[in-house]
Design a protein around this motif. Structure first.
Motif, PDB file in Angstrom:
ATOM      1  N   SER A 254       0.798  -1.233   0.042  1.00  0.00           N
ATOM      2  CA  SER A 254      -0.091  -0.072   0.025  1.00  0.00           C
ATOM      3  C   SER A 254       0.861   1.306  -0.087  1.00  0.00           C
ATOM      4  O   SER A 254       2.015   1.248   0.338  1.00  0.00           O
ATOM      5  CB  SER A 254      -0.740   0.114   1.089  1.00  0.00           C
ATOM      6  N   PRO A 255       0.370   2.155  -0.348  1.00  0.00           N
ATOM      7  CA  PRO A 255       1.111   3.524  -0.413  1.00  0.00           C
ATOM      8  C   PRO A 255       1.514   3.954   0.948  1.00  0.00           C
ATOM      9  O   PRO A 255       2.699   4.683   1.208  1.00  0.00           O
ATOM     10  CB  PRO A 255       0.296   4.512  -0.948  1.00  0.00           C
ATOM     11  N   GLU A 256       0.661   3.857   1.953  1.00  0.00           N
ATOM     12  CA  GLU A 256       0.939   4.080   3.380  1.00  0.00           C
ATOM     13  C   GLU A 256       2.644   3.311   3.807  1.00  0.00           C
ATOM     14  O   GLU A 256       3.171   3.869   4.389  1.00  0.00           O
ATOM     15  CB  GLU A 256      -0.190   3.983   4.145  1.00  0.00           C
ATOM     16  N   GLU A 257       2.331   2.014   3.531  1.00  0.00           N
ATOM     17  CA  GLU A 257       3.660   1.108   3.645  1.00  0.00           C
ATOM     18  C   GLU A 257       4.958   1.704   3.006  1.00  0.00           C
ATOM     19  O   GLU A 257       5.885   1.959   3.974  1.00  0.00           O
ATOM     20  CB  GLU A 257       3.397  -0.047   3.424  1.00  0.00           C
ATOM     21  N   LEU A 258       4.667   2.028   2.018  1.00  0.00           N
ATOM     22  CA  LEU A 258       5.939   2.617   1.065  1.00  0.00           C
ATOM     23  C   LEU A 258       6.220   4.028   1.665  1.00  0.00           C
ATOM     24  O   LEU A 258       7.608   4.244   2.063  1.00  0.00           O
ATOM     25  CB  LEU A 258       5.603   2.749  -0.526  1.00  0.00           C
ATOM     26  N   ARG A 259       5.364   4.741   2.079  1.00  0.00           N
ATOM     27  CA  ARG A 259       5.789   6.227   2.786  1.00  0.00           C
ATOM     28  C   ARG A 259       6.505   5.873   4.099  1.00  0.00           C
ATOM     29  O   ARG A 259       7.402   6.624   4.312  1.00  0.00           O
ATOM     30  CB  ARG A 259       4.514   6.935   3.036  1.00  0.00           C
ATOM     31  N   SER A 260       5.916   4.929   4.706  1.00  0.00           N
ATOM     32  CA  SER A 260       6.683   4.622   6.311  1.00  0.00           C
ATOM     33  C   SER A 260       7.727   4.060   6.068  1.00  0.00           C
ATOM     34  O   SER A 260       8.825   4.432   6.719  1.00  0.00           O
ATOM     35  CB  SER A 260       5.631   3.991   6.870  1.00  0.00           C
ATOM     36  N   ARG A 261       7.983   3.279   5.104  1.00  0.00           N
ATOM     37  CA  ARG A 261       9.295   2.691   5.070  1.00  0.00           C
ATOM     38  C   ARG A 261      10.546   3.417   4.425  1.00  0.00           C
ATOM     39  O   ARG A 261      11.574   3.310   4.945  1.00  0.00           O
ATOM     40  CB  ARG A 261       9.218   1.505   3.499  1.00  0.00           C
ATOM     41  N   HIS A 262      10.127   4.460   3.681  1.00  0.00           N
ATOM     42  CA  HIS A 262      11.076   5.435   3.101  1.00  0.00           C
ATOM     43  C   HIS A 262      10.930   6.651   3.983  1.00  0.00           C
ATOM     44  O   HIS A 262      11.715   7.871   3.661  1.00  0.00           O
ATOM     45  CB  HIS A 262      10.909   5.762   1.613  1.00  0.00           C
ATOM     46  N   LYS A 263      10.209   6.675   4.959  1.00  0.00           N
ATOM     47  CA  LYS A 263      10.144   8.062   5.961  1.00  0.00           C
ATOM     48  C   LYS A 263       9.673   9.340   5.096  1.00  0.00           C
ATOM     49  O   LYS A 263      10.258  10.642   5.431  1.00  0.00           O
ATOM     50  CB  LYS A 263      11.563   8.261   6.751  1.00  0.00           C
ATOM     51  N   ILE A 264       9.087   8.994   4.300  1.00  0.00           N
ATOM     52  CA  ILE A 264       8.579  10.355   3.474  1.00  0.00           C
ATOM     53  C   ILE A 264       7.938  11.413   4.234  1.00  0.00           C
ATOM     54  O   ILE A 264       8.060  12.571   3.933  1.00  0.00           O
ATOM     55  CB  ILE A 264       7.722   9.833   2.317  1.00  0.00           C
ATOM     56  N   ASP A 265       7.112  11.182   4.844  1.00  0.00           N
ATOM     57  CA  ASP A 265       6.247  12.098   5.794  1.00  0.00           C
ATOM     58  C   ASP A 265       7.429  13.132   6.649  1.00  0.00           C
ATOM     59  O   ASP A 265       7.379  14.291   6.723  1.00  0.00           O
ATOM     60  CB  ASP A 265       5.375  11.582   6.679  1.00  0.00           C
ATOM     61  N   ALA A 266       8.517  12.235   7.444  1.00  0.00           N
ATOM     62  CA  ALA A 266       9.496  13.165   8.094  1.00  0.00           C
ATOM     63  C   ALA A 266      10.233  13.964   7.332  1.00  0.00           C
ATOM     64  O   ALA A 266      10.582  15.004   7.585  1.00  0.00           O
ATOM     65  CB  ALA A 266      10.195  12.173   8.822  1.00  0.00           C
TER      66      ALA A 266
END
Length: 452
Positions: A254-266
């Motif tokens: 899911s997009p959320e998992e990918l964002r979390s894996r790469h720390k996109i939000d931070a």
């Protein structure tokens, strides 16, 4: 009546004998007085003779001294009487015309002059008796033909009664004067060139003293920008990996998992501060470069509106960093204090005055430099005060002279305050240096304020 002849004769004889004794004593006293007077006259003659010999000796010594001075003068010297006949000359003139003094004296001065110059010379010799000095150019007849043209100074000679008794002529070849003037002119040109070089060297030395402060000013924002760029590069790589994973695993994660894996939000949260800090650092670098560009010493015609608050504050920060001084610097500058001038020149005044003050307080228990700038009428009064030892009395009248310095050898050229003095006067202002009450010195600069 009866007369006793014997008694009468005896009385007469006794009277005659008494008179003879009295006359003998009077003659003896007269001779003694004559002898005494003769002795006095003889003593006076001996004394007068001794005085006369002493005065003759002094007169001869004075005559020898005057003769030696006249003989040693390299310029020609001619003394003439009222009719223009030569009374005395010096050896330089004898050598010039090739004749001895005996063959020259009592002859008209015109005998030794070239025909074209005789009338000019006689006019200078005979014109007036007011004692004024006259100048002319003469050429003399010599054994080899004609001499070079001589620049002659003719002054009237007076006797002991104040009446005109002739003239005194002194002179030297114009060729020698021309060479002397050329040498003097060349020395003046060389001095001006050396002065310009020293001023340029002082400017370069002043700029060199500021390099450390400028380097510090530039190093902080540059290192900050460099660190931010390095971090942005890491974020760019992370974004590349994220987009690659999105394309490759779009169906499995899911997009959320990918964002979390790469720390996109931070990363997205940090990007704003990184970009803002980078822009701030770039702006500071641009401002520093602009300030450095203003330090060019442009011509007087390029006057601009100079903000003293900004210039003095920048100069104080740079001077403190350059000197690595622990002194407390108090700034009290009126808002809107502006003057017409060149910002680079005003900056140099500020740096020189502040650096001198920092040098003065070095070694003090609580070093302090106070800088004030306020409007006084139509002028800006700008003071730099310190709590150092003050200005020595011997330096009060010399402090703004070029090459004068109270610092140790190698610590100062003696041109800083002189350059400040020159710039201030070019701006139509004034600068003074006095001692404060208690301890320390204060330099006061008055500059015309910006016209409102």
């Amino acid at each position: 009546m009866t007369i006793d002849h014997d008694r009468t004769l005896g009385g007469v004889m006794r009277l005659v004998a008494g008179d003879e004794i009295v006359l003998s004593h009077e003659r003896e006293s007269a001779w003694q007085e004559v002898i005494r007077r003769v002795d006095e006259v003889y003593s006076d003659l001996i004394r007068y003779e001794a005085d006369l010999e002493r005065k003759n000796s002094e007169l001869e010594e004075a005559q020898r001294f005057i003769s030696s001075v006249i003989a040693s003068v390299s310029d020609i010297l001619i003394v003439v009487d009222e009719s223009g006949r030569v009374v005395q000359v010096n050896p330089a003139f004898e050598s010039l015309v090739g004749a001895s003094q005996g063959a020259i004296t009592n002859r008209p001065i015109s005998d030794f002059l070239v025909d074209k110059r005789r009338d000019e010379a006689m006019l200078a010799l005979t014109s007036g008796g007011d004692g004024r000095v006259r100048e002319c150019e003469l050429r003399f007849n010599t054994t080899g033909g004609q001499s070079d043209i001589f620049a002659i100074v003719c002054s009237t000679r007076f006797d002991h009664r104040g009446r005109r008794a002739g003239a005194v002529l002194t002179g030297r070849p114009i060729g020698e004067l021309r060479l002397a003037y050329q040498a003097l002119h060349q020395a003046h040109v060389d001095l001006q060139q050396a002065q310009r070089k020293l001023i340029e060297q002082e400017k370069m030395a002043s700029l060199g003293r500021l390099v450390a402060g400028v380097a510090h000013e530039l190093n902080n924002p540059i290192s900050f920008v460099y660190g931010n760029i390095h971090m942005l590069e890491r974020y760019r790589a992370r974004l590349d990996a994220y987009f690659a994973d999105v394309a490759r695993e779009s169906g499995t994660c899911s997009p959320e998992e990918l964002r979390s894996r790469h720390k996109i939000d931070a990363m997205m949260l940090d990007l704003g501060s990184l970009i803002e800090g980078t822009l701030e650092g770039a702006t500071r670098i641009s401002e520093i470069v602009r300030n450095l560009r203003r330090l060019s010493f442009a011509s007087k015609s390029e006057a601009q509106r100079v903000d003293l608050n900004k210039v003095i504050t920048t100069a104080a920060n740079w001077a403190v960093r350059t000197k690595t001084s622990k002194a407390r610097v108090d700034l009290d500058i009126e808002d809107g204090a502006t003057i017409p001038g060149n910002e680079g020149q005003i900056h140099q005044i500020a740096v020189n005055l502040i650096e001198n003050a920092l040098d003065a307080v070095r070694g003090q228990a609580e070093p302090c430099v106070s800088i004030r700038a306020h409007r006084v009428g139509r002028e800006i009064e700008w003071t730099v005060a310190d709590n150092g030892p003050g200005i020595p009395d011997a330096a009060q009248d010399k402090i703004f002279e070029p090459f004068y310095t109270t610092k140790a050898v190698g610590e100062g050229t003696g041109l800083g305050l002189w350059i400040c003095y020159s710039i201030v006067h070019e701006c139509g202002g004034s600068i003074t240096a006095t001692n404060r009450e208690g301890a320390g010195a204060v330099l006061t600069v008055r500059l015309p304020s910006e016209a409102s």
